[in-house]
Scaffold this motif. Sequence first.
Motif, PDB file in Angstrom:
ATOM      1  N   MET A 110     -13.267  84.716 -40.763  1.00  0.00           N
ATOM      2  CA  MET A 110     -12.758  83.627 -41.344  1.00  0.00           C
ATOM      3  C   MET A 110     -12.133  82.383 -40.283  1.00  0.00           C
ATOM      4  O   MET A 110     -11.608  81.520 -40.681  1.00  0.00           O
ATOM      5  N   ALA A 111     -12.758  82.694 -38.909  1.00  0.00           N
ATOM      6  CA  ALA A 111     -12.743  81.662 -38.142  1.00  0.00           C
ATOM      7  C   ALA A 111     -13.257  80.525 -38.581  1.00  0.00           C
ATOM      8  O   ALA A 111     -14.515  80.657 -39.293  1.00  0.00           O
ATOM      9  N   SER A 112     -13.150  79.331 -38.062  1.00  0.00           N
ATOM     10  CA  SER A 112     -13.756  78.341 -38.348  1.00  0.00           C
ATOM     11  C   SER A 112     -15.365  78.375 -38.017  1.00  0.00           C
ATOM     12  O   SER A 112     -15.510  79.063 -36.722  1.00  0.00           O
ATOM     13  N   THR A 113     -16.088  77.511 -38.524  1.00  0.00           N
ATOM     14  CA  THR A 113     -17.460  77.631 -38.159  1.00  0.00           C
ATOM     15  C   THR A 113     -18.168  76.309 -38.613  1.00  0.00           C
ATOM     16  O   THR A 113     -17.749  75.663 -39.567  1.00  0.00           O
ATOM     17  N   SER A 114     -18.991  75.713 -37.831  1.00  0.00           N
ATOM     18  CA  SER A 114     -19.471  74.543 -37.976  1.00  0.00           C
ATOM     19  C   SER A 114     -20.537  74.362 -39.041  1.00  0.00           C
ATOM     20  O   SER A 114     -21.444  74.821 -39.252  1.00  0.00           O
TER      21      SER A 114
END
Lengths: 243, 243
Positions: A36-40
């Motif tokens: 769930m961390a941001s991902t480009s």
Amino acid sequence: MNPTIQTLLSHRSVRRYTDDPVPEEHIRSAVEAGQMASTSAAVQAYCLIRVRDPEHRRRLVELTGGQEKVARAGAFFVVCGDVRRHRVIAQRAGKPYRARLEAFLVAAIDAALFAQNMCVALESMGLGICYIGGLRNRLRDVDELLRLPGGVYPLFGLCVGVPDERPAPRPRLPVDAVLFEGGYPPDEVWLDALSSYDEEYEAYLRARGAAPKPWTRGIAESFTEPARGDLAAYYESKGADLT
Amino acid sequence: MNPTIQTLLSHRSVRRYTDDPVPEEHIRSAVEAGQMASTSAAVQAYCLIRVRDPEHRRRLVELTGGQEKVARAGAFFVVCGDVRRHRVIAQRAGKPYRARLEAFLVAAIDAALFAQNMCVALESMGLGICYIGGLRNRLRDVDELLRLPGGVYPLFGLCVGVPDERPAPRPRLPVDAVLFEGGYPPDEVWLDALSSYDEEYEAYLRARGAAPKPWTRGIAESFTEPARGDLAAYYESKGADLT
């Protein structure tokens, strides 16, 4: 202070673990939390390889410079940049795949954001973690051991286990040497902030039973020889374009 | 599920913010929590530059491809790799500073671990965040705007503010396409896991009012032209050695 911030501030890398296994459901929830961390642009340019085979774990101790915890931790993972998925998907769709340094950087950042969320989740469940940068000592051998295909390259390792120690936190730089307003200040500003840090860092090392040394002295001595000079050639051999 | 994991799973990038300011003490605790993330051999190879000047913020909207949120967010930060501290410290101690790709990779990973902890802390306090990879569109111009010295180079931007929207979470890859056992599986394994993900992803885009497109189609179309082809030259101009 809320429980999440408390978890974050309580971090210490744990290097000694009990023999207790890491519950499978803890690993799965940590991976889900990691994802769930941001991902480009949602490219999710990473994967996680769990190594259980005891012989492989012994070999990884050797390859990371004799870090016994790599064999002893309840679980050990290799965190990889993964652009293979993108390449294979593009190829199947008959589209060209063209990437430069940006794609490598995105993989490294995506993987780190993922891993950090995962570590925070594990620590919130009472587990201990330790990043293993030493995995980059002999990447070609790690690659051969795990038989990694093109487009998949290890960035770092991760030990996870039930803590068998409660080390003191390693002091961090003063906030005023890290958070700046509007631009980067003259060097004197952050240098000034370091004198008390040097003392604090030295005291921490002494308490840990390590050779005491001010942080700045350690830093000055860290870059006299270039570390891991074959990284670029290895990553390029896996299809990364570093230009 | 504990509150930390709940925070992690609740992440959505927030792109609309209210006009409320971000409390200074929240920023400071988030930076402190960020700093407690792991760092390779304690080198802490990052810094954080807060941009308040409204003209600079307007200019950054332009430089990130017209992202209005960069001006509107309660706070905006530029997260930088920072090897300047190491270089200056080595120089003052009369020691050589020699670094290869390893140092650049450590800076990128250290900075990402720091930023992710910081974001988790901010979200745990009810704030919204959005990473701005678009900051890498025109790095030389960002560099000039902030007058960054050698050894300090932006990696990404970060918007922080009081959320004025509650977007649906963007679905992530199935765990079985990310977590592997012992090595990297044959491509069919993770490709199989993607068919239901494609549908789920398309439904998410439709619900968001965006053009629906399966994830794999988006990926196949993403790499037809190499993105940000001048990154390597820029980072090298700041003293990074990418070999």
